[in-house]
Every structure is written in structure tokens, then in C-alpha cells.
Design an enzyme around this catalytic site. Sequence first.
Site, short mmCIF file in Angstrom:
data_model
loop_
_atom_site.label_atom_id
_atom_site.label_comp_id
_atom_site.label_asym_id
_atom_site.label_seq_id
_atom_site.Cartn_x
_atom_site.Cartn_y
_atom_site.Cartn_z
N LYS A 23 0.84 -1.21 0.00
CA LYS A 23 0.00 0.00 0.00
C LYS A 23 0.87 1.26 0.00
O LYS A 23 0.65 2.17 -0.78
CB LYS A 23 -0.87 0.01 1.25
CG LYS A 23 -1.54 1.35 1.56
CD LYS A 23 -2.49 1.31 2.73
CE LYS A 23 -1.83 1.48 4.04
NZ LYS A 23 -1.55 2.86 4.47
N ARG A 402 -8.65 -0.52 4.79
CA ARG A 402 -7.77 0.48 4.19
C ARG A 402 -6.42 -0.13 3.87
O ARG A 402 -5.73 0.32 2.96
CB ARG A 402 -7.55 1.65 5.16
CG ARG A 402 -8.81 2.39 5.52
CD ARG A 402 -8.49 3.64 6.32
NE ARG A 402 -7.47 4.45 5.63
CZ ARG A 402 -7.11 5.65 6.06
NH1 ARG A 402 -7.65 6.15 7.15
NH2 ARG A 402 -6.20 6.34 5.41
C1 EPZ Z 1 4.12 7.08 6.18
O1 EPZ Z 1 3.34 8.11 6.75
C2 EPZ Z 1 3.20 5.86 6.13
N1 EPZ Z 1 2.05 6.14 5.26
C3 EPZ Z 1 2.74 5.50 7.54
O2 EPZ Z 1 1.96 4.32 7.44
C4 EPZ Z 1 3.97 5.21 8.39
O3 EPZ Z 1 3.56 4.95 9.71
C5 EPZ Z 1 4.91 6.43 8.38
O4 EPZ Z 1 5.25 6.76 7.01
C6 EPZ Z 1 6.19 6.17 9.14
O5 EPZ Z 1 6.86 5.07 8.60
C7 EPZ Z 1 2.21 6.06 3.92
O6 EPZ Z 1 3.28 5.77 3.42
C8 EPZ Z 1 1.00 6.33 3.08
P1 EPZ Z 1 6.19 10.52 8.18
P2 EPZ Z 1 3.91 9.63 6.74
O7 EPZ Z 1 6.07 11.73 7.32
O8 EPZ Z 1 4.57 9.91 5.46
C9 EPZ Z 1 6.08 13.85 11.57
C10 EPZ Z 1 0.09 2.95 7.78
O9 EPZ Z 1 -0.35 2.41 8.80
N2 EPZ Z 1 6.06 14.78 10.42
O10 EPZ Z 1 7.43 9.71 8.13
O11 EPZ Z 1 2.79 10.51 7.18
C11 EPZ Z 1 4.75 13.12 11.68
O12 EPZ Z 1 3.85 13.89 12.46
C12 EPZ Z 1 0.57 4.39 7.83
O13 EPZ Z 1 0.19 2.39 6.65
C13 EPZ Z 1 6.17 16.15 10.68
O14 EPZ Z 1 6.28 16.57 11.84
O15 EPZ Z 1 4.98 9.54 7.91
C14 EPZ Z 1 5.12 11.83 12.36
O16 EPZ Z 1 5.16 12.04 13.77
C15 EPZ Z 1 0.35 5.01 9.20
N3 EPZ Z 1 6.12 17.02 9.65
C16 EPZ Z 1 6.53 11.55 11.86
O17 EPZ Z 1 7.03 12.79 11.32
C17 EPZ Z 1 6.00 16.60 8.33
O18 EPZ Z 1 5.99 17.45 7.42
C18 EPZ Z 1 6.57 10.48 10.76
O19 EPZ Z 1 5.85 10.98 9.68
C19 EPZ Z 1 5.90 15.21 8.10
C20 EPZ Z 1 5.93 14.33 9.15
#
Ligand code: EPZ
Length: 422
Positions: A23, A402
Site C-alpha cells: 500500500k 484500508r
Molecule cells: C508514512 O506516513 C506511512 N504512510 C505511515 O503508514 C507510516 O507509519 C509512516 O510513514 C512512518 O513510517 C504512507 O506511506 C501512506 P512521516 P507519513 O512523514 O509519510 C512527523 C500505515 O499504517 N512529520 O514519516 O505521514 C509526523 O507527524 C501508515 O500504513 C512532521 O512533523 O509519515 C510523524 O510524527 C500510518 N512534519 C513523523 O514525522 C512533516 O511534514 C513520521 O511521519 C511530516 C511528518
Amino acid sequence: MVDKIRIQGGIPLKGRLPISGAKNAALPILAAALLTDEPLHLENVPDLADMTSMQRLLQLLGAAITFQPGDGRKLSLHVPEMLSTEAPYDLVRKMRASVLVLGPMLARMGQARVSLPGGCAIGPRPVDLHIKGLEDLGARITLERGYINAQCDGRLKGAAIRLPFPSVGATENLLMAATLAKGETVIANAAREPEIVDLAHCLLAMGARIEGIGSDTLHIQGVERLHGARHAVMADRIEAGTYVIAAAITRGDLVLEGASPELFGAADETLAAAGIELSPVEGGMRVRPVAEGLRGTDVMTQPFPGFPTDLQAQFMTLMCVADGAAMITETIFENRFMHVPELTRMGARITVHGGSALVRGVPSLMGAPVMASDLRASVSLVLAGLAAEGETTVNRIYHLDRGYERLEAKLAACGAVIERIA
Ligand code: EPZ
């Protein structure tokens, strides 16, 4: 219709279980179709609610999507021209990954209007790193009335970007935007998840010039245009990891078709320490618990190649019935312990202090009615139900659809007594 799943626990899972396409690779790769006016042909695409949401958004933006008759895993996307450059709130709020159309739209059209995703169950999940990186690439971005308004005069311009945190989504948005920028872009402290490697391979096939794939520093030479390509999506390592735990917690013996141990990064050491034997076999990977049983093992979630946050809830469920104690620390998201109160209702012994949970193993969980929340917390309750004595009903399971294709069918084919009831 609020569906629920009913499970009779205590049955060891045995047999072969097919792993679907990833996904979290397929979602950014769908967005990459916006980068060219030629068709992108994809294979091994998972059939999930999140995929349908992303396809609907892309159709709104001008994509023609066709599925190969009789094989739902093959689809083609063609965006000969963009009909809109706006990703509306009612679509983005349902799925945060919609924000991944921001970089490609800006790169192709010089403008984009994308709703801020808003928070979700596991935390506020801002997109400030996406926005800052796009500004580094020359975009002018304003936030107003819940929308990101982005503009750039002509092409984006290559830049040196350093991410303060290896954000997966920010790395993907910036990587896609940089492929069409003028000049070289360097993304330092980039996320290294295998799904990003898969996206990069698809972009290479489309004519992008990227070096450092799989490392924490990506070098992208912008090109004038990208062309169509054919790409097969990688296997879903989180789905595979979930079924690894299903085999272990039911003391079963499964062959996961299409999965491979190296997908797990450092997690396979943790899984081995917990008493799980992973061995490669023809076309997949065999999983079973070691004879001595499961052992309490500490884990801290980290960006890849560390232990994935998306397997934290599932691993915690396993630790609930292991010998000894396990300290589980979640470092990526602020609120990813929603499965704890539900597991406690099934007899688990878990104490949460801030971002850490101490799990004390118990001989067995007891079936009970429980409530699903985010995607991975929901599946951790299914795992608990498979191992528990008696019947478990997991309510509000739309989250599961999902991220898990045909969950009940795959588990039932390996002996689980599991059914969906409306
Ligand atoms: C991706 O989300 C995945 N989703 C998530 O999977 C996964 O948990 C996550 O990466 C971490 O591996 C998809 O790929 C569609 P991040 P993403 O940006 O991109 C903070 C699942 O269950 N952050 O690495 O949103 C954020 O708040 C989902 O399949 C900022 O602060 O993850 C979080 O605490 C859940 N500012 C941390 O970084 C930003 O601009 C990790 O976020 C971006 C992120």
C-alpha cells in the site's frame, strides 16, 4: 454499515498465504502518474480502500484509470492533461496520503491547491516538512482556510534540502517534485523505507535521473519531461510482518508467498529474538515459532532500517503472550497506543508511561468484544483474537479494509475461524 469481525481463537494457522502489493509504495507511485502525459502501467497493485480513494482523487485531477479485465492487480493510469490542480478537503481528510499529489502537481503545472490533511487518530501529522522542502525548490506557498496554495513561476529549481527528520511522505513529495525541477536537487537525511526505493525505481523507469537510492542522501538531476513506464509494485512488508506475527502467536506454520526476510530491515533480528524462525523458501518465506516458545523482547520504533512503527501494535500483541516482559517504545508518532486499552480488556498486562509501554506476558488472552481504531491497532486486535481463548468480536473494522486486502479470506484459508458480520 458498520461491519465487525468475529473470531474463534486458539487455532494454529497453517498453509500458504499470498502477500499483496505494498500500500505505502503503490500510493506514491499512483501520484507519480501525474508527472507525465503518457500512460503508467502498474502490476501487483493491492485492492484496498486507500487505493480507491487515491484513484478517485487522481480521476478528479484528470487521470483516466483502466483495470486489466480479470486481473484487478493490473491497472493503467493516463493523465494526458490536468483537468484540475485542486485536491479537495473531503477527499484529503479521509486519507492523509492524498498530500502526495502536491509535489507532482506543482512540478507539472506550476500550481497546486491541496487541503491540509488535518490530524488523525495517531497524531497531528503536520506537513510542514513537505512545505518547507517545496519552498526550497522555489515554490511560493501560502496556507489559507485549511488549504495549501502553491505556485511557482515556470519550473521548480533544484536545491540542496536537508530534512530535520527522515519523513517518509516529505521525502516522496520532494523526490517526485525534483525529478522535473531545473538542475540538481540533493535531499539529505531522506527517509530510506523500501517503499521509497520502489517509488524511485518507478521514477527511473519513467526517465528520472536519481542517485543514492536506498541511502539517506538522494541526488536528483531534473529532466524536462518524464515518459510512461511499466512497474510492478513491491510486496507489502507490513502486511507480511503482520502475518509473521499471526503465525507466531497461534503457534502455527505459514508460508508467506511473495515475501522475503530482507524486507524487514533490523526488525528480523527483533523477530528472531522474540522466538520467531523466518526461513526463505521457494517463492516466499516460511514462518513458525521456535520450540522453546516466545520470549519478551524490548523494541523501539525507528525510521527504516529500524523497527517499523507500522508493526509496533502487532508486535505488542505478540509480547502479551510471551515469556517475560517487553518494553515497547514508540518514537515516531505521538499517540500510537490505542490498542492498549483493548488488549487490556482481553487480559493483557500493559503499563504505559508516555511513549513507552511495559508488557508483562500472560499465559493466554481471553476473547472479548473490542473496538478498532487506527489501521494497525485494528489488525493487532485481530491477531489477539486469533490467539485468545474463546470468541472475540472486533468492531468498527472499516480501518482494516484500508490496509489489508481480503484479510478474513487469507486467514480462513490457513485454518482461522473468522467471519465478517454486518
Ligand atoms: C508514512 O506516513 C506511512 N504512510 C505511515 O503508514 C507510516 O507509519 C509512516 O510513514 C512512518 O513510517 C504512507 O506511506 C501512506 P512521516 P507519513 O512523514 O509519510 C512527523 C500505515 O499504517 N512529520 O514519516 O505521514 C509526523 O507527524 C501508515 O500504513 C512532521 O512533523 O509519515 C510523524 O510524527 C500510518 N512534519 C513523523 O514525522 C512533516 O511534514 C513520521 O511521519 C511530516 C511528518
